[in-house]
Design an enzyme around this catalytic site. Sequence first.
Site, short mmCIF file in Angstrom:
data_model
loop_
_atom_site.label_atom_id
_atom_site.label_comp_id
_atom_site.label_asym_id
_atom_site.label_seq_id
_atom_site.Cartn_x
_atom_site.Cartn_y
_atom_site.Cartn_z
N SER A 38 0.85 -1.19 0.03
CA SER A 38 -0.11 0.03 0.15
C SER A 38 0.78 1.47 0.07
O SER A 38 0.40 2.38 -0.30
CB SER A 38 -0.95 -0.15 1.30
OG SER A 38 -0.21 -0.22 2.51
N ASP A 324 -3.55 7.74 7.91
CA ASP A 324 -4.23 6.90 8.75
C ASP A 324 -3.84 6.05 9.70
O ASP A 324 -2.48 6.72 10.10
CB ASP A 324 -5.27 5.89 7.79
CG ASP A 324 -4.29 5.07 6.89
OD1 ASP A 324 -3.07 4.70 7.43
OD2 ASP A 324 -4.94 4.60 5.82
N HIS A 327 -0.51 4.34 7.39
CA HIS A 327 0.19 5.19 6.06
C HIS A 327 0.57 6.69 6.44
O HIS A 327 -0.06 7.29 7.04
CB HIS A 327 -0.76 4.89 4.97
CG HIS A 327 -1.05 3.65 4.72
ND1 HIS A 327 -2.47 3.04 5.19
CD2 HIS A 327 -0.47 2.69 4.28
CE1 HIS A 327 -2.51 1.72 4.69
NE2 HIS A 327 -1.41 1.42 4.19
#
Length: 362
Positions: A38, A324, A327
Amino acid sequence: MACSYNQRFILFLSYAFSFTRVVYGVPQVPCLFAFGDSLADTGNNNDLNTMAKANFPPYGVDFPGGPTGRFSNGRNYADIIGELLGFTEYPPTYVTSQGKNVLMGVNYASGGSGILPETGTNLGEVFSFDAQLSNHNTTVTRINNALREKDPDNLSLLNKCIYLVGFGSNDYINNYLLPQGSETSTLYTPDQFADVLIKQYSAQLIKLYNYGARKIVLFGLAMIGCSPALVSMAPVKLESGCVDIANLAVKQFNDRLTPLVDTLNRDLQGAKFIFINSTHIASANPGLNGTAPAVTCCQTSNIDGRCVENQQPCNDRMTPAFFDAFHPTEKSVAPTAIRAYKSASPLDAYPMDILHLSQLPT
């Protein structure tokens, strides 16, 4: 309102200029490929049946066009490195790549994915590193077909490209460190698990080499034990502010990457692997992901740590290290990308940085 790409890039250059001189619009290599999770995903997970997706607000609040599938308020490290290499467009995601646009490179990264094929399946569907390599093999065929049409005598493009590779975080977060549902923590000590990962990683990187890659950038892992998600799950107050057992496990993996680079460069003819020491870069820049207080910019879900959909993020997105619960913000990741491109310390990159790697003959 998000500023335009050119406005944002001018602002970025003003920040990056102290590190290196960038020639915008003149790519230093013919193409850029990104493999990873991610931290590099630009939308490959959007249509998968998975919780690991970020194609909704407030993700992309500072990215031109809004949410794309990037797990950030703005750009990720692969985006920034592409800009530093002189690309005016980001490589397409594998799921949207078509025609000859693959000649500039492709982004295969998939949120939740890892070195081990089972990693991230607790979240749903993901493209593991093995799956990303399979997708790249398809791309290689498309590229070679396009090159034969253009110049049958010149098929060396793939040797000249830069390959960004960043895996391992999810093999801990969504595998080894899972409180339940994973057998790896009972089968292996942290030292043994790092050996398992490196053995698999080595075989996968050799496969990438066999597909034509020569200039390959391996990113070390950040201190995942300092992420808001892991800190919030800690049963007791942590004096260090981080989950030390998680950081120590990750260190076992990171410590094996430099020897891995040496082995691959020795054994594979023409191979030019380099290692980016993400942990060192973060520790040298107070406030970056892995060293800052574990606070998030967006309201996060207790289930998976992602931003709650359509909730307003914090107004000051230049200060928090995390967007978040897992991340980093664009501001947080930018110095790491910049120092990966041109190191500010001999400890940032081994045996060289991306700038010098791009200049090596093939």
